[in-house]
Design an enzyme around this catalytic site. Structure first.
Site, PDB file in Angstrom:
ATOM      1  CB  THR A  98      80.753  -2.830 -11.009  1.00  0.00           C
ATOM      2  OG1 THR A  98      80.530  -4.184 -11.418  1.00  0.00           O
ATOM      3  CG2 THR A  98      80.864  -1.947 -12.233  1.00  0.00           C
ATOM      4  CD  GLU A 112      79.269   0.559 -14.492  1.00  0.00           C
ATOM      5  OE1 GLU A 112      79.386   1.343 -13.525  1.00  0.00           O
ATOM      6  OE2 GLU A 112      78.733  -0.553 -14.403  1.00  0.00           O
ATOM      7  CE  LYS A 119      59.770  -2.045  -9.688  1.00  0.00           C
ATOM      8  NZ  LYS A 119      60.766  -2.543  -8.728  1.00  0.00           N
ATOM      9  CD1 TRP A 173      57.938   2.696  -9.387  1.00  0.00           C
ATOM     10  CD2 TRP A 173      58.821   4.432 -10.499  1.00  0.00           C
ATOM     11  NE1 TRP A 173      58.359   2.235 -10.597  1.00  0.00           N
ATOM     12  CE2 TRP A 173      58.898   3.279 -11.306  1.00  0.00           C
ATOM     13  CE3 TRP A 173      59.322   5.628 -10.984  1.00  0.00           C
ATOM     14  CZ2 TRP A 173      59.467   3.304 -12.572  1.00  0.00           C
ATOM     15  CZ3 TRP A 173      59.883   5.652 -12.248  1.00  0.00           C
ATOM     16  CH2 TRP A 173      59.956   4.503 -13.039  1.00  0.00           C
TER      17      TRP A 173
HETATM   18  P1  ADP Z   1      78.688  -0.062  -7.458  1.00  0.00           P
HETATM   19  O1  ADP Z   1      77.736  -0.086  -8.619  1.00  0.00           O
HETATM   20  O2  ADP Z   1      79.855  -0.885  -7.643  1.00  0.00           O
HETATM   21  O3  ADP Z   1      78.006  -0.035  -6.121  1.00  0.00           O
HETATM   22  P2  ADP Z   1      79.235   2.571  -8.165  1.00  0.00           P
HETATM   23  O4  ADP Z   1      80.044   3.527  -7.398  1.00  0.00           O
HETATM   24  O5  ADP Z   1      79.535   2.399  -9.578  1.00  0.00           O
HETATM   25  O6  ADP Z   1      79.416   1.296  -7.402  1.00  0.00           O
HETATM   26  O7  ADP Z   1      77.700   2.891  -7.946  1.00  0.00           O
HETATM   27  C1  ADP Z   1      76.994   3.703  -8.825  1.00  0.00           C
HETATM   28  C2  ADP Z   1      75.608   3.947  -8.308  1.00  0.00           C
HETATM   29  O8  ADP Z   1      75.644   4.674  -7.085  1.00  0.00           O
HETATM   30  C3  ADP Z   1      74.755   4.784  -9.215  1.00  0.00           C
HETATM   31  O9  ADP Z   1      74.182   4.012 -10.250  1.00  0.00           O
HETATM   32  C4  ADP Z   1      73.705   5.329  -8.262  1.00  0.00           C
HETATM   33  O10 ADP Z   1      72.663   4.407  -8.047  1.00  0.00           O
HETATM   34  C5  ADP Z   1      74.484   5.478  -6.979  1.00  0.00           C
HETATM   35  N1  ADP Z   1      74.877   6.875  -6.788  1.00  0.00           N
HETATM   36  C6  ADP Z   1      76.064   7.436  -7.055  1.00  0.00           C
HETATM   37  N2  ADP Z   1      76.065   8.739  -6.717  1.00  0.00           N
HETATM   38  C7  ADP Z   1      74.843   9.017  -6.221  1.00  0.00           C
HETATM   39  C8  ADP Z   1      74.203  10.184  -5.702  1.00  0.00           C
HETATM   40  N3  ADP Z   1      74.847  11.334  -5.576  1.00  0.00           N
HETATM   41  N4  ADP Z   1      72.920  10.075  -5.313  1.00  0.00           N
HETATM   42  C9  ADP Z   1      72.249   8.915  -5.417  1.00  0.00           C
HETATM   43  N5  ADP Z   1      72.794   7.787  -5.878  1.00  0.00           N
HETATM   44  C10 ADP Z   1      74.064   7.823  -6.282  1.00  0.00           C
END
Ligand code: ADP
Length: 549
Positions: free
Chosen positions: A185, A333, A441, A446
């Site tokens: 990640t 993940e 917040k 929110w």
């Molecule tokens: P990193 O955590 O390494 O930045 P990831 O690709 O694993 O990379 O990121 C995952 C996160 O990206 C998710 O937990 C979410 O917050 C965000 N995310 C992924 N797809 C979407 C989406 N379509 N809309 C909003 N948020 C998204």
């Protein structure tokens, strides 16, 4: 009583074998790091991935050993996808956009033995090589004529290495639960964490990606894969395209608007996937080239994920390309697909505006992924489209632990806590409100930074927008809008706030607007909010407002 069906293991090698046998001449096209376009096909990719497997054997790589790549989307990277995992070793796709110290950390943490790298990363490799404790061999992914001038004693040339190998390698058979690839990640806070995929999780995930109600990849697909192959296995597309024999088009290191446009035009691309920032960049290119007939490109399907897609972008994709837009949500993940935003038959009669509103939701669980939302006490919340809670997911391609990290990161019911806050409606559509760490917040309520950013991007003069919370003595936090104007466009802070007050609840309107030339992004192209929060930590709004004014 056990069933009497054949117990064939789900192995990644079966994907390339299928593609090479049943779709041998389907093209694989890549912009090389040397410049020209390289043309291969699934039969050629299998031949060379077998040569890769033989080369790994010669280099002393055993099943389970980690093999690193620092590489763009090219045919050579694809050969490594199959050659490394097919031979039983673990493909570790390193994100080259991470800071060099993070790259040192993850290569050492993964204990990579060989590091394959594109020549564009030669300087980076020269810099990090002394710190890499386990790498015994570096392989420059090029031919002899383009070898970088690197002073490394153990440096090999990819084309020479594999040319010297036979192409008659027999893929080994082993337990489908064995590790196949490793992806860290981006670690915006703390060290990056390693997600270790298995052959089984990867094959099941690919199968799902080919289903018509998900991405529907099929043998007529010509996919331009802009999502980097170092970002959650290129969203699984290098595998799914082989499973159905789709054409795969890869942009290499050149992801500027002109290069993407040329590939779309010349390779009859009908499907593409990327994070929203890439499409924002592409639209800037199109703005500067009004002579381009975008519809004539024939792109029928565009998928966005990795971050929320603003309404204005969905509208523009569907209008300009005449393409179907689909949103996907997921994480490293989750392999990465968690939910996909395809519409249901009941939505057929909706107006364009209503359809777009549905498409702004991240999507429904696909087979294999069970989503749930939980409150602060861990109890499941109702699927009413209103109750917002922490999103947890469970399924055969969702991580249960991190490589050499905590052995179990799941909740009591075996669900993975994603760190996102979401609602789920009665049809099962998940809508991400925010990342828990990004939500603002304010006065015990929110405010969704995703919704506010999307609303700000709806203003014609705004190219990109970020919302962060700034400390407020009464309300705990208030939103601050940091925005980039579109080239040649003007808008004042007051006009933008006025625009927003017509789009969102009054108390959501940011307390102030700051215009910047560019916003910082993470290594996977998302807004880097930690940097913005740091930069604006002591920011005082121009005219402090109180909520409800
Ligand atoms: P990193 O955590 O390494 O930045 P990831 O690709 O694993 O990379 O990121 C995952 C996160 O990206 C998710 O937990 C979410 O917050 C965000 N995310 C992924 N797809 C979407 C989406 N379509 N809309 C909003 N948020 C998204």
């Amino acid at each position: 009583m056990l069933g009497l069906m054949q117990d064939r293991p789900l192995l990644i090698s079966s994907l390339i074998d299928h593609a090479a046998t049943f779709h041998p001449r389907t093209e694989i096209v890549a912009r090389t790091c040397e410049g020209p376009i390289a043309r291969s096909n699934w039969a050629g990719i299998r031949r060379r991935s077998k040569q890769v497997a033989n080369a790994l054997k010669q280099l002393g790589i055993f099943p389970g050993d980690r093999v690193g790549t620092l590489a763009w989307n090219t045919h050579r990277h694809l050969e490594l996808y199959y050659g490394v995992s097919g031979s039983g070793a673990v493909l570790h796709t390193v994100n080259p956009r991470l800071f060099p110290e993070q790259i040192d950390y993850i290569v050492n943490h993964a204990e990579d033995k060989v590091l394959f790298f594109d020549i564009t990363f030669a300087d980076l490799v020269a810099k990090i090589a002394p710190a890499l404790k386990t790498v015994t061999t570096f392989v420059a992914m090029t031919d002899r004529a383009h070898m970088p001038d690197l002073n490394l004693p153990n440096l090999l040339c990819y084309e020479e290495l594999i040319d010297a190998q036979r192409d008659d390698y027999a893929w080994p058979e082993f337990d489908e639960r064995n590790a196949s690839s490793l992806c860290y990640t981006s670690g915006t806070t703390g060290h990056p964490k390693g997600v270790l995929y298995s052959h089984r999780s990867t094959v099941l995930h690919s199968l799902m990606e080919c289903a018509p109600d998900t991405f529907g990849v099929n043998s007529s697909t010509s996919l331009l894969l802009v999502v980097p192959m170092f970002h959650a296995n290129g969203w699984g597309m290098p595998y799914a395209t082989a499973m159905v024999g789709a054409k795969l088009v890869m942009p290499g290191a050149q992801m500027d608007g002109q290069s993407i446009y040329e590939l779309m035009r010349d390779e009859h691309v009908n499907y593409s996937q990327a994070v929203p920032t890439v499409w924002a960049m592409f639209f800037q290119f199109l703005d500067a080239h009004p002579e381009i007939d975008v519809k004539a490109l024939g792109v029928q399907h565009i998928c966005c994920g990795g971050a929320a897609t603003p309404r204005a972008m969905i509208d523009r994709i569907e209008r300009d390309f005449g393409a179907e837009f689909t949103q996907g949500w997921g994480m490293t993940e989750t392999s990465p697909i968690g939910v996909i935003g395809k519409l249901l038959p009941k939505h057929a009669g909706l107006s364009q505006d209503e359809r777009t509103s549905m498409k702004m939701k991240q999507g429904r669980g696909v087979w294999g992924v069970e989503p749930k939302i939980v409150g602060p006490d861990g109890a499941a919340l109702p699927h009413d489209g209103v109750s917002a809670g922490l999103l947890h997911v469970r399924g055969p391609w969702i991580a249960r632990a991190y490589y050499k990290g905590e052995t179990n990161v799941l909740d009591d019911e075996g669900f993975f806590p994603t760190g996102d806050i979401a609602t789920i409606d009665e049809d099962g559509y998940v809508q991400v409100v925010d990342r828990a760490k990004d939500v603002i917040k304010s006065g015990g309520e929110w405010i969704s930074s995703i919704d506010l950013e999307g609303a700000a991007c709806g203003h014609p003069a705004i190219a990109e927008a970020a919302i962060i919370g700034i400390a407020h003595p009464t309300w705990q936090e208030r939103p601050l809008l940091i925005a980039v104007k579109r080239a040649g466009c003007e808008v004042t802070r007051e006009a933008l706030m006025e625009f927003l007050s017509g789009k969102v609840a009054k108390w959501w309107v940011p307390d102030d607007v700051v215009f910047v030339d560019a916003l910082p992004h993470t290594a996977t192209g998302k807004l880097l909010k930690t940097a913005l929060r740091e930069q604006f930590r002591d920011y005082q709004p121009l005219q402090p407002k109180s909520m409800g004014n």
